[in-house]
Design a protein around this motif. Structure first.
Motif, PDB file in Angstrom:
ATOM      1  N   THR A  33       0.882  -1.173   0.000  1.00  0.00           N
ATOM      2  CA  THR A  33       0.000   0.000   0.000  1.00  0.00           C
ATOM      3  C   THR A  33       0.921   1.226   0.000  1.00  0.00           C
ATOM      4  N   GLU A  96      -9.921  -0.346  14.125  1.00  0.00           N
ATOM      5  CA  GLU A  96      -9.299  -1.489  13.448  1.00  0.00           C
ATOM      6  C   GLU A  96      -9.891  -2.777  14.011  1.00  0.00           C
ATOM      7  N   ASN A 131      -6.930   4.895   4.166  1.00  0.00           N
ATOM      8  CA  ASN A 131      -6.262   4.505   2.928  1.00  0.00           C
ATOM      9  C   ASN A 131      -6.528   3.016   2.723  1.00  0.00           C
TER      10      ASN A 131
HETATM   11  C1  LIG Z   1      -5.740  -2.974   2.764  1.00  0.00           C
HETATM   12  S1  LIG Z   1      -5.420  -2.756   4.471  1.00  0.00           S
HETATM   13  C2  LIG Z   1      -4.854  -1.064   4.458  1.00  0.00           C
HETATM   14  C3  LIG Z   1      -4.006  -0.754   5.657  1.00  0.00           C
HETATM   15  C4  LIG Z   1      -3.434   0.650   5.726  1.00  0.00           C
HETATM   16  N1  LIG Z   1      -4.465   1.656   5.722  1.00  0.00           N
HETATM   17  C5  LIG Z   1      -2.460   0.884   4.601  1.00  0.00           C
HETATM   18  O1  LIG Z   1      -2.754   1.696   3.727  1.00  0.00           O
HETATM   19  O2  LIG Z   1      -1.396   0.264   4.612  1.00  0.00           O
HETATM   20  C6  LIG Z   1      -7.043  -2.653   5.216  1.00  0.00           C
HETATM   21  C7  LIG Z   1      -7.050  -2.363   6.696  1.00  0.00           C
HETATM   22  O3  LIG Z   1      -8.396  -2.188   7.131  1.00  0.00           O
HETATM   23  C8  LIG Z   1      -8.687  -3.092   8.208  1.00  0.00           C
HETATM   24  N2  LIG Z   1     -10.129  -3.422   8.062  1.00  0.00           N
HETATM   25  C9  LIG Z   1     -10.717  -4.015   6.993  1.00  0.00           C
HETATM   26  N3  LIG Z   1     -12.051  -4.130   7.181  1.00  0.00           N
HETATM   27  C10 LIG Z   1     -12.317  -3.587   8.390  1.00  0.00           C
HETATM   28  C11 LIG Z   1     -13.510  -3.406   9.153  1.00  0.00           C
HETATM   29  N4  LIG Z   1     -14.698  -3.789   8.680  1.00  0.00           N
HETATM   30  N5  LIG Z   1     -13.423  -2.790  10.353  1.00  0.00           N
HETATM   31  C12 LIG Z   1     -12.214  -2.371  10.836  1.00  0.00           C
HETATM   32  N6  LIG Z   1     -11.048  -2.531  10.176  1.00  0.00           N
HETATM   33  C13 LIG Z   1     -11.088  -3.131   8.958  1.00  0.00           C
HETATM   34  C14 LIG Z   1      -7.733  -4.234   7.998  1.00  0.00           C
HETATM   35  O4  LIG Z   1      -7.526  -5.004   9.135  1.00  0.00           O
HETATM   36  C15 LIG Z   1      -6.478  -3.465   7.559  1.00  0.00           C
HETATM   37  O5  LIG Z   1      -5.823  -2.893   8.645  1.00  0.00           O
END
Ligand SMILES: C[S@@+](CC[C@H](N)C(=O)[O-])C[C@H]1O[C@@H](n2cnc3c(N)ncnc32)[C@H](O)[C@@H]1O
Length: 321
Positions: A33, A96, A131
């Motif tokens: 990312t 999170e 993000n």
């Molecule tokens: C693709 S990763 C992106 C992480 C970070 N924002 C980056 O850009 O590196 C998605 C993030 O969202 C969290 N996540 C996904 N669905 C979620 C939900 N329904 N509620 C809370 N967190 C969630 C995941 O655990 C992860 O930390």
């Protein structure tokens, strides 16, 4: 035979993926990312949001889905160095759902006592940002008057669409005449409502890969995709854990945002957004003048943010009115 709505299948898979142990990010994981690529990303977001945060006497940032915590770290470091007074007043909340990732975020952010983890979005003045979060939220998949279900054997089954919320969505977005797979992210709309409730005053910043209504016909088979070890997995119904996501329909965030007082003030490509931010341009220019291997490597990572990610990724800024 118990069939699952595609939405429920996707929600389960996403949760399974993020709550499982094992590296997900960067070279040893499943995907990169922007915050994983270089600290310039978090610094740019901080530079962009600084004047907005200074509007408030007790500013707060709420980050949705913080991954390994690198965006938070780079953001907070930048504010601490450039605006220590603002840093002293700033609270940073992380929303999170993955326990293993929360552990890693705590470690990465241990030098920042102003970071808190929350299970519900707190009421704040400031900014809610994310993000690559909205693409993780599950979507219903529909085509004409049928909705997609998944059998326990991983087969696709189409049943009659019987959900008023989805029918209303299709009408409101003007998608009735489309004969393609349409992804309906009601969870995105619910999240928007939560964001709006969380913001007493302030901004909502979304960065993600996605499209707008005018482009929807580019994806006749929809945009849902599975990733494993940096490769696209064609068969998302395989039993293995993999990252499943759907591109974000930004027109939906803009349209439904209005219901909750979230007015769009900016919508652009990640490339245009980053290149409009002074600190990002300064970093780019200074790296271009250097020849040591680290600077050359960093420059190529910044170029990835601008070139291969630059147009696919979009930036949406909404203001709570
Ligand atoms: C693709 S990763 C992106 C992480 C970070 N924002 C980056 O850009 O590196 C998605 C993030 O969202 C969290 N996540 C996904 N669905 C979620 C939900 N329904 N509620 C809370 N967190 C969630 C995941 O655990 C992860 O930390």
């Amino acid at each position: 035979m118990t069939l699952k709505r595609f939405r429920d299948f996707m929600e389960e898979r996403v949760r399974e993926f993020y709550t499982s142990e094992g590296e997900k990010f960067s070279a040893g994981g499943d995907f990169f990312t922007a915050p994983e690529l270089d600290r310039a990303f978090g610094e740019a977001i901080a530079d962009f949001l600084l004047p907005k945060l200074m509007e408030f006497s007790h500013p707060a940032v709420v980050e949705l889905g913080a991954g390994r915590g690198l965006l938070a770290r780079d953001f907070l470091k930048f504010i601490k160095e450039r605006q220590p007074e603002l840093f002293g007043k700033l609270t940073y909340y992380i929303y999170e759902f993955s326990k293993p990732l929360i552990e890693r975020q705590r470690e990465v952010l241990k030098d920042f006592p102003n970071v808190y983890w929350v299970e519900e979005l707190p009421e704040v003045e400031g900014v809610v940002l994310s993000n690559e979060f909205f693409d993780c939220l599950p979507v219903h998949v529909v085509k004409g008057n049928r909705e997609l279900y998944v059998s326990p054997e991983g087969e696709e089954v189409w049943l009659e669409l019987r959900d008023e919320r989805i029918e209303e969505f299709i009408k409101r977005m003007g998608y009735e005449s489309l004969d393609i797979r349409i992804e309906v992210c009601l969870d995105c709309i619910r999240m928007l409502e939560k964001v709006a409730r969380s913001l007493r005053e302030g901004y909502h910043l979304v960065i993600d890969y996605g499209y707008i209504s005018e482009e929807i016909e580019k994806f006749p088979e929809g945009t849902v995709i599975g990733y494993k070890k940096h490769k696209v997995e064609k068969d998302i119904y395989r039993k293995e854990t993999m990252d499943i996501s759907a591109q974000v329909n930004f027109s939906v965030l803009m349209e439904y945002g209005k219901d909750y007082g979230l007015e769009t003030v900016l919508f652009d490509s990640q490339r245009n957004f980053l290149t409009s931010i002074p600190v990002f341009l300064e970093t780019l220019e200074s790296l271009a003048l250097k020849e040591d291997p680290e600077s050359v490597e960093r420059l190529s990572r910044l170029k990835t943010m601008l070139i291969s990610m630059g147009d696919r990724f979009k930036v949406l800024l909404q203001k709570k009115v």
